[in-house]
Scaffold this active site. Structure first.
Site, PDB file in Angstrom:
ATOM      1  N   CYS A 126     -64.069  33.731  43.368  1.00  0.00           N
ATOM      2  CA  CYS A 126     -64.214  33.513  41.929  1.00  0.00           C
ATOM      3  C   CYS A 126     -64.591  32.069  41.645  1.00  0.00           C
ATOM      4  CB  CYS A 126     -62.918  33.872  41.229  1.00  0.00           C
ATOM      5  SG  CYS A 126     -61.498  33.071  41.972  1.00  0.00           S
ATOM      6  N   GLU A 158     -57.405  36.034  35.026  1.00  0.00           N
ATOM      7  CA  GLU A 158     -58.368  35.202  35.758  1.00  0.00           C
ATOM      8  C   GLU A 158     -59.576  36.089  35.980  1.00  0.00           C
ATOM      9  OE1 GLU A 158     -57.779  32.145  36.411  1.00  0.00           O
ATOM     10  OE2 GLU A 158     -55.619  32.006  36.233  1.00  0.00           O
TER      11      GLU A 158
HETATM   12  P1  NAP Z   1     -62.171  44.825  38.667  1.00  0.00           P
HETATM   13  O1  NAP Z   1     -63.037  46.012  38.822  1.00  0.00           O
HETATM   14  O2  NAP Z   1     -61.912  44.317  37.313  1.00  0.00           O
HETATM   15  O3  NAP Z   1     -60.813  45.217  39.401  1.00  0.00           O
HETATM   16  C1  NAP Z   1     -59.738  44.326  39.475  1.00  0.00           C
HETATM   17  C2  NAP Z   1     -58.445  45.103  39.562  1.00  0.00           C
HETATM   18  O4  NAP Z   1     -58.250  45.841  38.369  1.00  0.00           O
HETATM   19  C3  NAP Z   1     -58.413  46.120  40.696  1.00  0.00           C
HETATM   20  O5  NAP Z   1     -57.105  46.186  41.198  1.00  0.00           O
HETATM   21  C4  NAP Z   1     -58.764  47.419  39.977  1.00  0.00           C
HETATM   22  O6  NAP Z   1     -58.279  48.561  40.637  1.00  0.00           O
HETATM   23  C5  NAP Z   1     -58.028  47.209  38.687  1.00  0.00           C
HETATM   24  N1  NAP Z   1     -58.522  47.990  37.567  1.00  0.00           N
HETATM   25  C6  NAP Z   1     -59.792  48.252  37.252  1.00  0.00           C
HETATM   26  N2  NAP Z   1     -59.837  48.957  36.093  1.00  0.00           N
HETATM   27  C7  NAP Z   1     -58.554  49.127  35.687  1.00  0.00           C
HETATM   28  C8  NAP Z   1     -57.932  49.758  34.573  1.00  0.00           C
HETATM   29  N3  NAP Z   1     -58.654  50.353  33.642  1.00  0.00           N
HETATM   30  N4  NAP Z   1     -56.587  49.738  34.483  1.00  0.00           N
HETATM   31  C9  NAP Z   1     -55.840  49.129  35.427  1.00  0.00           C
HETATM   32  N5  NAP Z   1     -56.377  48.508  36.516  1.00  0.00           N
HETATM   33  C10 NAP Z   1     -57.712  48.497  36.631  1.00  0.00           C
HETATM   34  O7  NAP Z   1     -62.701  43.585  39.477  1.00  0.00           O
HETATM   35  P2  NAP Z   1     -63.195  43.548  40.990  1.00  0.00           P
HETATM   36  O8  NAP Z   1     -64.586  44.027  40.966  1.00  0.00           O
HETATM   37  O9  NAP Z   1     -62.223  44.181  41.899  1.00  0.00           O
HETATM   38  O10 NAP Z   1     -63.092  41.995  41.263  1.00  0.00           O
HETATM   39  C11 NAP Z   1     -64.186  41.142  41.260  1.00  0.00           C
HETATM   40  C12 NAP Z   1     -64.146  40.210  40.094  1.00  0.00           C
HETATM   41  O11 NAP Z   1     -62.927  39.509  40.056  1.00  0.00           O
HETATM   42  C13 NAP Z   1     -65.210  39.173  40.161  1.00  0.00           C
HETATM   43  O12 NAP Z   1     -65.940  39.189  38.974  1.00  0.00           O
HETATM   44  C14 NAP Z   1     -64.483  37.852  40.321  1.00  0.00           C
HETATM   45  O13 NAP Z   1     -65.089  36.764  39.692  1.00  0.00           O
HETATM   46  C15 NAP Z   1     -63.167  38.140  39.760  1.00  0.00           C
HETATM   47  N6  NAP Z   1     -62.159  37.327  40.421  1.00  0.00           N
HETATM   48  C16 NAP Z   1     -61.570  36.324  39.727  1.00  0.00           C
HETATM   49  C17 NAP Z   1     -60.628  35.532  40.335  1.00  0.00           C
HETATM   50  C18 NAP Z   1     -59.947  34.403  39.597  1.00  0.00           C
HETATM   51  O14 NAP Z   1     -58.961  33.891  40.089  1.00  0.00           O
HETATM   52  N7  NAP Z   1     -60.440  34.009  38.444  1.00  0.00           N
HETATM   53  C19 NAP Z   1     -60.258  35.757  41.660  1.00  0.00           C
HETATM   54  C20 NAP Z   1     -60.878  36.793  42.336  1.00  0.00           C
HETATM   55  C21 NAP Z   1     -61.828  37.572  41.700  1.00  0.00           C
HETATM   56  P3  NAP Z   1     -59.179  49.385  41.698  1.00  0.00           P
HETATM   57  O15 NAP Z   1     -59.521  48.466  42.793  1.00  0.00           O
HETATM   58  O16 NAP Z   1     -58.284  50.460  42.116  1.00  0.00           O
HETATM   59  O17 NAP Z   1     -60.382  49.832  40.945  1.00  0.00           O
END
Ligand code: NAP
Length: 520
Positions: A296, A257
């Site tokens: 999101c 997602e």
């Molecule tokens: P993100 O940077 O992609 O991080 C999401 C998760 O992935 C965090 O737990 C992060 O850990 C982890 N992560 C990052 N890089 C990784 C890697 N290389 N290997 C393993 N895990 C990794 O996203 P975010 O900035 O936290 O979230 C915001 C985004 O999420 C927004 O763009 C939003 O639209 C989207 N979102 C979508 C939904 C949906 O249901 N579609 C719901 C909520 C949010 P760390 O925190 O430790 O870096």
């Protein structure tokens, strides 16, 4: 030194190595706790989850696992006030916004407990009816869904530390699949506390629920065949996970997602002064400001008949002007902070980029922040943009500013509006505001290919509708293309991800016996 939150792996609490990464109060900047997942024996922890947790869960039937969910719901309900407090401190959200996350989690768990109870004392699901493979029916094909025998790894986003865990864990545990959650670091506290409370209550068998906090090397390397990954976060991270060598090697099933440029579409009939128009303005304001726009599903584009675009800007701006922004400890405040200073930087950069293409139609003033020091607090005022030519715009359809921002985009006719909505290249949700049922039905079908959910609001459901951004467990959550291509929730449909579908070709007596033991 603030406390280091522990990880729970291999059936026991374990500290990560080193000083860890600090979690902050995004309003005051105070350090609250630290997390570290460094140095954990993930292979051992994951093996324990698969062998102990998975086996113990699968020994139970659907109704028994549903009863566990009901008890989890009770624990979460009993600790609600603690969770709202943690959320206020670590996410910087108002009590209402925190409740959106926490109550959403409890409601989803409770719903799955009810749906699961109705599946009864079965251990697998029949998928459809048998089909004759021999003319006389002596030999038949029946599809069965059996619980997957790996673990489910949840890599979650920062914006829903409560709901983000439980909306996934409820169908996974009901399916008999053990869960390992890795919450986003910045808001991991609430997830960690909820897991600790549920484990302390002794509801689940050892290994059924584990948590790893903080960025941890080797998480994806520790996956094995039959494991599952459910990811929520940015499209870039989803791509990295999907393309990870170990994930590819074992064809690990990944549900993603990701970000999404959702829209609200005002029907051609909904002129200024109409109830449908007013409902649109109210919902856009709500969507821009609930959780400071860090949803999101939030409305990012407002598609309006061009003759009503200026009126739409005025109506939305009037609503935004009423929203007090600042420290959620002040009861007058309706919109709190972003989750972190890093998010503030990202949102500010996004606002500047969007502003290079779109006209800033209205923005709150930092001077009006309530009880929050802009030098420390991750607070940002709502920003409403407008463009005259939605076809020429690119950032408006492509750049997700993960904060309180939206753009009003004019359209010529319904076909043009649908084409503009499609420019999101796959969104989680679009809402339609109209009093014309025929138009709503046509638009919903027309837009469905590019959206996971269509939310139709007419004056008749002004009070009854569940809200554009509210993800209800009965409805599918996910979306094609840019939204990640994933599917979650949707009632018992969600169990499909945690089961393996297999075709059993067998004599009629075997098929009859299978059907007698299955839930369907
Ligand atoms: P993100 O940077 O992609 O991080 C999401 C998760 O992935 C965090 O737990 C992060 O850990 C982890 N992560 C990052 N890089 C990784 C890697 N290389 N290997 C393993 N895990 C990794 O996203 P975010 O900035 O936290 O979230 C915001 C985004 O999420 C927004 O763009 C939003 O639209 C989207 N979102 C979508 C939904 C949906 O249901 N579609 C719901 C909520 C949010 P760390 O925190 O430790 O870096």
């Amino acid at each position: 030194m603030t406390p280091l939150l522990e990880n729970h792996l291999a059936g026991r609490w374990q500290s990560g190595a080193g000083a860890g990464t600090p979690l902050h109060d995004p309003v005051t900047g105070a350090e609250l706790a630290r997390v570290s997942g460094a140095g954990l024996d993930l292979a051992d922890g994951f093996a324990f989850a698969r062998m102990q947790g998975g086996a113990a869960l699968r020994a139970l039937d659907y109704a028994q696992r549903a009863a566990l969910l009901a008890r989890i719901g009770e624990v979460l309900t009993a600790r609600r006030d603690d969770y709202l407090d943690l959320s206020l401190r670590n996410s910087g959200t108002t009590r209402n916004d925190s409740a959106f996350d926490v109550d959403g989690a409890t409601y989803t768990v409770s719903q799955y407990a009810k749906w699961g109870a109705a599946l009864g004392p079965a251990h697998w699901l029949a998928d459809g009816e048998p089909v004759k493979l021999a003319k006389d029916g002596a030999f038949q094909s029946l599809h069965v869904l059996v619980p997957q025998r790996g673990l489910a790894l949840f890599i979650n986003a920062f914006n829903f530390p409560a709901w983000g865990l439980w909306e996934k864990a409820a169908p996974a545990l009901l399916s008999g699949v053990p869960v390992v959650v890795k919450p986003a670091t910045s808001t991991a506290w609430l997830t960690q506390r909820m897991v600790a409370d549920v484990l302390e209550a002794g509801i689940l068998p050892p290994g059924a629920l584990s948590i790893v906090c903080g960025r941890t090397d080797g998480l994806l390397e520790a996956l094995e065949p039959f494991d599952l990954v459910s990811f929520t976060g940015s499209a870039d991270t989803a791509r990295a996970i999907r393309g990870h060598a170990n994930v590819l090697r074992h064809a690990i099933r990944v549900n993603a997602e990701t970000d999404s440029l959702n829209s609200a579409l005002i029907g051609p009939d909904a002129a200024p002064g109409s109830e449908a128009f007013a409902l649109m303005a109210r919902e856009v304001v709500r969507e821009m400001t609930v959780k400071s726009g860090q949803k999101c599903t939030a409305i990012r584009r407002v598609l309006v008949p061009r003759e009503h675009a200026a009126a739409a800007v005025d109506a939305i701006a009037a609503g935004l002007a009423q929203v007090k922004v600042g420290d959620p400890r002040n009861e007058a405040v309706r919109m709190g902070a972003l989750a972190s200073r890093a998010q503030l930087d990202s949102v500010r950069a996004g606002l500047a980029q969007l502003g290079s293409e779109a006209r800033l139609a209205w923005a709150g003033r930092d001077a009006d922040l309530v009880d929050a020091d802009p030098r420390r607090a991750a607070c940002v005022m709502p920003h409403l943009f407008a463009v005259d030519d939605g076809d020429a715009a690119t950032q408006v359809h492509d750049l997700e500013v993960f904060g309180p921002a939206a753009t009003v985009v004019p359209y010529r006719d319904p076909g043009h509006a649908f084409a503009l909505a499609r420019r999101g290249f796959g969104s989680l949700v679009a809402s339609l505001f109209t009093d014309d049922a025929a138009f709503a039905a046509r638009a919903a079908v027309e837009m469905a290919h590019a959206h996971g959910r269509l939310h139709v609001v007419t004056p008749a459901v002004a009070k009854a509708h569940t809200g554009h951004g509210n993800v209800m467990p009965a409805s599918l959550h996910g979306g094609p293309g840019r939204a990640g291509g994933g599917e979650e929730l949707g009632g018992l449909r969600a169990l499909g991800f945690y089961h393996q579908r297999s075709a059993v070709q067998a004599p009629a007596a075997v098929v009859d016996s299978l059907r007698a033991g299955a839930a369907s």
